[in-house]
Enzyme design. Structure first.
Site, PDB file in Angstrom:
ATOM      1  N   LYS A  94       0.819  -1.213   0.000  1.00 34.48           N
ATOM      2  CA  LYS A  94       0.000   0.000   0.000  1.00 34.48           C
ATOM      3  C   LYS A  94       0.857   1.269   0.000  1.00 34.48           C
ATOM      4  O   LYS A  94       0.476   2.274  -0.603  1.00 34.48           O
ATOM      5  CB  LYS A  94      -0.951   0.016   1.202  1.00 34.48           C
ATOM      6  CG  LYS A  94      -0.305   0.282   2.548  1.00 34.48           C
ATOM      7  CD  LYS A  94      -1.351   0.365   3.630  1.00 34.48           C
ATOM      8  CE  LYS A  94      -0.711   0.582   5.001  1.00 34.48           C
ATOM      9  NZ  LYS A  94      -0.046   1.884   5.112  1.00 34.48           N
ATOM     10  N   THR A  95       2.009   1.246   0.666  1.00 35.65           N
ATOM     11  CA  THR A  95       2.860   2.447   0.704  1.00 35.65           C
ATOM     12  C   THR A  95       3.347   2.784  -0.699  1.00 35.65           C
ATOM     13  O   THR A  95       3.371   3.955  -1.102  1.00 35.65           O
ATOM     14  CB  THR A  95       4.057   2.238   1.648  1.00 35.65           C
ATOM     15  OG1 THR A  95       3.573   1.899   2.946  1.00 35.65           O
ATOM     16  CG2 THR A  95       4.890   3.502   1.744  1.00 35.65           C
TER      17      THR A  95
ATOM     18  N   ASP B 106      -4.015   7.626   4.347  1.00 31.58           N
ATOM     19  CA  ASP B 106      -3.460   6.312   4.695  1.00 31.58           C
ATOM     20  C   ASP B 106      -4.122   5.803   5.977  1.00 31.58           C
ATOM     21  O   ASP B 106      -4.544   6.587   6.830  1.00 31.58           O
ATOM     22  CB  ASP B 106      -1.947   6.445   4.890  1.00 31.58           C
ATOM     23  CG  ASP B 106      -1.256   5.091   4.990  1.00 31.58           C
ATOM     24  OD1 ASP B 106      -1.882   4.057   4.669  1.00 31.58           O
ATOM     25  OD2 ASP B 106      -0.075   5.065   5.386  1.00 31.58           O
ATOM     26  N   GLU B 107      -4.204   4.477   6.131  1.00 31.09           N
ATOM     27  CA  GLU B 107      -4.756   3.830   7.339  1.00 31.09           C
ATOM     28  C   GLU B 107      -6.149   4.379   7.675  1.00 31.09           C
ATOM     29  O   GLU B 107      -6.441   4.717   8.825  1.00 31.09           O
ATOM     30  CB  GLU B 107      -3.801   4.035   8.527  1.00 31.09           C
ATOM     31  CG  GLU B 107      -2.387   3.524   8.308  1.00 31.09           C
ATOM     32  CD  GLU B 107      -2.264   2.004   8.343  1.00 31.09           C
ATOM     33  OE1 GLU B 107      -3.311   1.326   8.438  1.00 31.09           O
ATOM     34  OE2 GLU B 107      -1.134   1.502   8.255  1.00 31.09           O
TER      35      GLU B 107
ATOM     36  N   GLN C  22      -7.748  -4.834   9.704  1.00 30.23           N
ATOM     37  CA  GLN C  22      -6.687  -4.448  10.638  1.00 30.23           C
ATOM     38  C   GLN C  22      -7.089  -3.248  11.488  1.00 30.23           C
ATOM     39  O   GLN C  22      -6.232  -2.525  11.991  1.00 30.23           O
ATOM     40  CB  GLN C  22      -5.391  -4.143   9.878  1.00 30.23           C
ATOM     41  CG  GLN C  22      -4.802  -5.346   9.156  1.00 30.23           C
ATOM     42  CD  GLN C  22      -3.414  -5.068   8.609  1.00 30.23           C
ATOM     43  OE1 GLN C  22      -2.441  -4.916   9.348  1.00 30.23           O
ATOM     44  NE2 GLN C  22      -3.308  -5.004   7.292  1.00 30.23           N
TER      45      GLN C  22
ATOM     46  N   ARG D 238       2.019 -10.755  10.499  1.00 31.78           N
ATOM     47  CA  ARG D 238       3.334 -10.131  10.718  1.00 31.78           C
ATOM     48  C   ARG D 238       4.450 -11.067  10.267  1.00 31.78           C
ATOM     49  O   ARG D 238       5.605 -10.642  10.125  1.00 31.78           O
ATOM     50  CB  ARG D 238       3.565  -9.821  12.214  1.00 31.78           C
ATOM     51  CG  ARG D 238       2.652  -8.806  12.877  1.00 31.78           C
ATOM     52  CD  ARG D 238       2.460  -7.563  12.082  1.00 31.78           C
ATOM     53  NE  ARG D 238       1.288  -7.685  11.206  1.00 31.78           N
ATOM     54  CZ  ARG D 238       1.056  -6.916  10.166  1.00 31.78           C
ATOM     55  NH1 ARG D 238       1.900  -5.984   9.819  1.00 31.78           N
ATOM     56  NH2 ARG D 238      -0.036  -7.090   9.427  1.00 31.78           N
TER      57      ARG D 238
END
Length: 746
Positions: free
Chosen positions: A52-53, A241-242, A272, A621
Site C-alpha cells: 500500500k505504501t 493512509d490507514e 486491521q 506479521r
C-alpha cells in the site's frame, strides 16, 4: 522535457511528456488500477503486505507527473510522523523538490498548519501554544479544584479521558451530552469541559484534540463559508493512509474538504482496525461507499510478505467476522513455496510455555535465523515477564519494543521499592521513591526535614523518619502520617518469617493503598498496570523468599543489552501493526486472555471481532513461520486458574495447522486436538454472547486419602475434595489446589 511543475491550468497529456511512465513499472494489475484511478472517490482495500505504501507514493507522483495538479493542490494524510517522512522521501525520489510543497503530514500536523493561518476565527492568536499531556492535566486540575471537585476521588486523568473522547467525536461543549460522563465528577464534567476550553483560549493555547476540533469549528461555521469553499477548491486531490484507524473528528474533517472535487482516495484495511480503544471507528471504512456515491473499490490482495500457508490461515480466521468488506489474501509471487504449517502448541502453564518458546527460538537461531527477525507478540503487557525471565536465564538477548521491560515499568518499580524497604530499611533510594506514593500528605518540606535529620545524625532515611515522627519538627498531620507509615513497615517486616511471601507482597500493596490508587484511575493504561502488579505477585511464587526474588530482579536489571544488535523482539500485538518478521510467536491464546475478557464484556460481538482482527494482524506479521501457544493453567495472585484454548485456535484451518499439546491439556493427544478444534462451536453453543465456557470435569472421582499423580507436581495425597477441585499434599511441591481432570490415580 520541460519542468513538470510549470503547469498551465490544462493538464499536460501523457503524450506531450514523452508517453512513457517509468514510475508505473513493476506494479501489479491491482496496484496499477489504484494508481491510475485518480478521479472520483476511491477506496483501496489493502491487505497486509500488499504494497500500500508504494501505491500511495506512486499515485501521488503520478498525479504530479501527469500534470493533473500542482503540489499544493494535494492533501496527503498519514497517522505517524515516520510514515509522513517515508512518504515524502519516496515521492521526492520520483518528482524531486516539488515533494516539499505537498500538504503532507499527520492529521495533527496539518491541523496545526491550517489553524496557524486562521487562528483568529476560533479565538486564538497565530502564536498559540500546544500543551503537552502534563500541562493539560495541570490546567484541568486547576479548573476542577476551582469548581470544588475532589480531584482525589475523581482524578483529572479520568475527566480528561471523557473530554478527549468528545473531541475525538468532533463534539465541543455545545454539542456534547453530559449523560456520556454519568456521575463522574459529580455529574459536572460537561461544565468542566466548557470552563477548560475557556481557560485554554485565555492562555492562547490548545491541546492535541483541539487541533482538529478547532478546524471543524471554523469550517462548519456558516460565517466562514467562503473559507471552506476556498479550501475545498484548493485540495483537488486528497489521499488518506490507514483510513480504518480514523476517528469521527478526522472523518468529518476529510468529508468537508472533499465535497467540491470529490477526488478522495482512502487506503486502508478493515481487517486491521484494532484501535477502537483510542477512538478509531471501523464504520468509517465500512460505510465509504454510502458516504461517497459512485465510489470505486479496489482490492489489493497479492501479498508479498507471507507464505501461502500463513495467508490461507489468516484469511480463514478473519472470514469469521461479519463486519467486513471482504477480501482474500493470495501469494504475490508465483514461485512462493507453501511454507511450514502453523504450529499450535498447548502447554501446562505459563512457565512451560515460556520454556518452549525460548527453546524454539534457540533452535531457529542455531538453524541460521537472526534473532532480530524473531518476535514474541503478546496481547497484554503483563505477559512479557515470563518470557523475559526465561530469555535472561538462557542468555538470549532481547528488547521490549514500544514499552519498558517488565521490571522497568513504573508500577513495578514502585512495588519493588516497597518490598526493598521491608527487607532493607536502610535502602534510602527505595524509601524516598514511595515516601509520598500514593499521595499521603507528605510533601517536599517533610522529605527535606527527614533528609536533614538523616545527614545530621548519620542514619538512614527510614530511621530518620522514625525519629522525626516522635518530635515536633513536622506539622501534627504530617507527623501522624509518617508515624503510621513507619509502623506499617515495621508490621510488614514482622510478617516476613511466617507469612507466604507472595501473600505478603499482595498485602503490602493493598494496605499501603497502591493497588487502590490504580483502581481509582480511569485512564486507558490503569487496567494494564493492575494486571502487571498481579503478574509481579504471581512471579514471587517461583522463588523461595522475598529476599531471593529481589536479588533475582537486581540480576535481571543488570542484563543490559547495550552492545547487542541482534536481539529477540518482544512487543504487544497493537504495537506490531505495520511491522514484519521472519518468525512470529503468538503466546497466550486462551479464552479471557485472547480474546481479552474485558473486550468482550464491554463491547460484545463488536469487541470479539476486533480481537479477531488483532489475531489476524499477529498472523500476518510473519514471513516464514508462526508459532501459536496456549497454557492450561495460569497462576494469578497465588491461585491456579484453568483456562480453555482461545476460540481463535479452532478457527485456524486444519490443512495449515500442526497441533500438539501436552497430555492432560486440552488437545493432549492428536485425536483430541482435532476434535477440540472442530467442535469448539458446540462447546460454546447456547452460551450468552461473549461468555466463555468454564472447564468442567467429573467430580467425585477421587476420595480423601487417595494417592494421585500430577504431571507437574508429581505424587501426592488428596487431603480434601470440593466438587472437581482437590486439595493435594504433594510429596515435593507441597500443598496445591488442582482440578481432578489433571491428576490420575497413582
Amino acid at each position: 522535457m520541460s519542468d513538470p511543475f510549470d503547469l498551465s491550468e490544462d493538464p499536460l497529456p501523457p503524450a506531450q511528456m514523452g508517453g512513457a511512465m517509468p514510475w508505473l513499472n513493476g506494479l501489479n494489475p491491482e496496484q496499477l488500477e489504484a494508481v491510475q484511478a485518480t478521479e472520483g472517490p476511491v477506496l483501496v482495500l489493502s491487505g497486509a503486505g500488499t504494497g500500500k505504501t508504494r501505491v500511495l507514493t506512486t499515485r501521488l507522483a503520478h498525479i504530479l507527473l501527469t500534470g493533473k495538479a500542482k503540489p499544493w493542490n494535494i492533501l496527503a494524510v498519514t497517522f505517524t510522523n515516520k510514515a509522513a517522512r517515508e512518504m515524502r522521501e519516496r515521492v521526492g525520489a520520483l518528482v524531486g523538490a516539488a515533494a516539499e510543497q505537498i500538504w503532507l503530514g499527520t492529521f495533527h500536523a496539518l491541523g496545526v498548519r491550517l489553524l496557524r493561518r486562521h487562528a483568529a476565527l476560533v479565538g486564538l492568536e497565530t502564536n498559540f501554544t500546544i500543551l503537552d499531556t502534563d500541562d493539560q492535566l495541570r490546567l484541568l486540575k486547576q479548573v476542577m479544584e476551582a469548581e470544588g471537585i475532589d480531584t482525589k476521588r475523581w482524578t483529572p486523568q479520568s475527566v480528561m479521558g471523557v473530554i478527549q473522547r468528545w473531541k475525538d467525536r468532533g463534539l465541543g461543549p455545545d454539542q456534547a451530552s453530559g449523560n456520556d460522563a454519568g456521575d463522574l465528577a459529580g455529574g459536572k464534567v460537561l461544565g468542566i469541559y466548557r470552563l477548560y476550553q475557556e481557560r485554554l483560549l485565555t492562555l492562547n493555547a490548545c491541546d492535541f484534540g483541539d487541533l482538529l476540533l478547532h478546524c471543524l469549528t471554523l469550517m462548519q461555521n456558516p460565517a466562514n463559508r467562503d473559507l471552506l469553499s476556498e479550501l475545498q477548491r484548493q485540495f483537488r486531490y486528497i489521499m488518506v493512509d490507514e483510513y480504518q484507524d480514523t476517528n469521527v473528528s478526522q472523518y468529518l474533517w476529510l468529508r468537508l474538504l472533499a465535497q467540491h472535487h470529490k477526488n478522495i482516495c482512502c487506503v486502508g484495511d478493515d481487517d486491521q482496525s484494532v484501535y477502537s480503544w483510542r477512538g478509531a471507528e471501523v464504520e468509517n471504512i465500512l460505510k465509504f461507499e454510502r458516504d461517497f456515491n459512485g465510489a470505486k473499490v479496489i482490492r489489493l490482495e497479492a501479498n508479498y510478505r507471507s507464505t501461502p500457508t500463513i495467508l490461507a490461515a489468516a484469511s480463514h480466521l478473519i472470514a469469521h467476522n461479519a463486519g467486513r468488506l471482504g477480501k482474500t489474501l493470495r501469494p504475490g509471487r508465483k514461485d512462493a513455496e507453501s511454507g511450514a504449517p502453523i504450529m499450535v502448541r498447548g502447554l501446562w502453564d505459563g512457565e512451560d510455555e515460556a520454556r518452549w518458546v525460548v527453546e524454539e527460538i534457540e533452535a531457529l537461531h542455531r538453524g541460521g535465523s537472526s534473532l532480530s527477525q524473531i518476535a514474541i507478540l503478546v496481547r497484554a503487557g503483563f505477559q512479557t515477564r515470563e518470557f523475559e525471565e526465561r530469555l535472561v536465564t538462557t542468555g538470549v538477548p532481547y528488547k521490549v519494543v514500544g514499552g519498558l521491560r517488565f521490571y522497568e515499568r513504573q508500577e513495578i518499580r514502585d512495588a519493588l521499592a516497597y518490598f526493598r524497604v521491608v527487607m532493607q530499611p536502610a535502602d534510602d533510594l527505595a524509601f524516598e521513591r514511595i515516601f509520598n506514593l500514593p499521595k499521603r500528605g507528605l510533601g517536599d518540606a517533610a522529605l527535606q526535614s527527614v533528609h536533614l535529620l538523616s545527614r545530621h545524625q548519620g542514619v538512614s532515611l527510614f530511621e530518620a523518619a522514625r525519629r522525626i515522627s516522635q518530635t515536633d519538627e513536622l506539622t501534627p498531620k504530617a507527623r501522624s502520617t509518617l508515624a503510621r507509615l513507619v509502623q506499617d513497615f515495621d508490621r510488614w517486616r514482622g510478617l516476613v518469617p511466617n507469612m507466604d511471601h507472595a501473600e505478603l507482597a499482595a498485602t503490602i500493596l493493598d494496605e499501603c493503598g497502591y493497588t487502590a490508587m490504580w483502581q481509582k484511575e480511569k485512564t486507558p493504561d490503569a487496567q494494564g498496570r493492575l494486571e502487571n502488579l498481579k503478574e509481579l505477585v504471581a512471579a514471587l511464587e517461583e522463588y523461595e523468599s522475598l529476599a531471593t526474588f529481589l536479588e533475582h530482579v537486581s540480576l535481571v536489571m543488570e542484563n543490559d543489552d547495550k552492545a547487542q544488535l541482534d536481539r529477540v523482539v518482544i512487543m504487544t500485538l497493537h504495537g506490531a501493526k505495520g511491522l514484519e518478521f521472519d518468525n512470529v510467536f503468538l503466546p497466550g491464546w486462551e479464552e479471557g486472555v485472547f480474546p481479552h475478557a474485558r473486550a468482550i464484556s464491554e463491547s460484545g460481538a463488536k469487541g470479539l471481532e476486533e480481537e479477531r482482527r488483532l489475531a489476524y494482524v499477529g498472523l500476518t506479521r510473519a514471513r516464514k513461520r508462526v508459532f501459536v501457544s496456549y497454557a492450561a493453567n495460569r497462576r494469578i495472585y497465588n491461585q491456579w486458574q484453568t483456562s480453555l484454548p482461545s476460540r481463535f485456535t479452532a478457527e485456524l484451518p486444519e490443512a495449515q495447522v500442526d497441533r500438539l499439546a501436552e497430555r492432560g491439556v486440552f488437545g493432549g493427544v492428536p485425536e483430541q486436538a482435532n476434535a477440540w478444534a472442530q467442535d469448539w462451536g458446540s462447546v460454546t453453543r447456547g452460551l450468552p454472547r461473549g461468555e466463555s465456557p468454564s472447564v468442567k470435569s467429573p467430580s467425585g472421582a477421587f476420595a480423601v486419602g487417595s494417592r494421585v499423580f500430577h504431571q507437574k507436581f508429581g505424587y501426592g495425597r488428596v487431603m480434601a475434595v470440593d466438587g472437581n477441585k482437590l486439595d493435594v499434599a504433594f510429596d515435593k511441591a507441597g500443598d496445591k489446589k488442582v482440578i481432578d481432570s489433571f491428576v490420575q490415580e497413582a
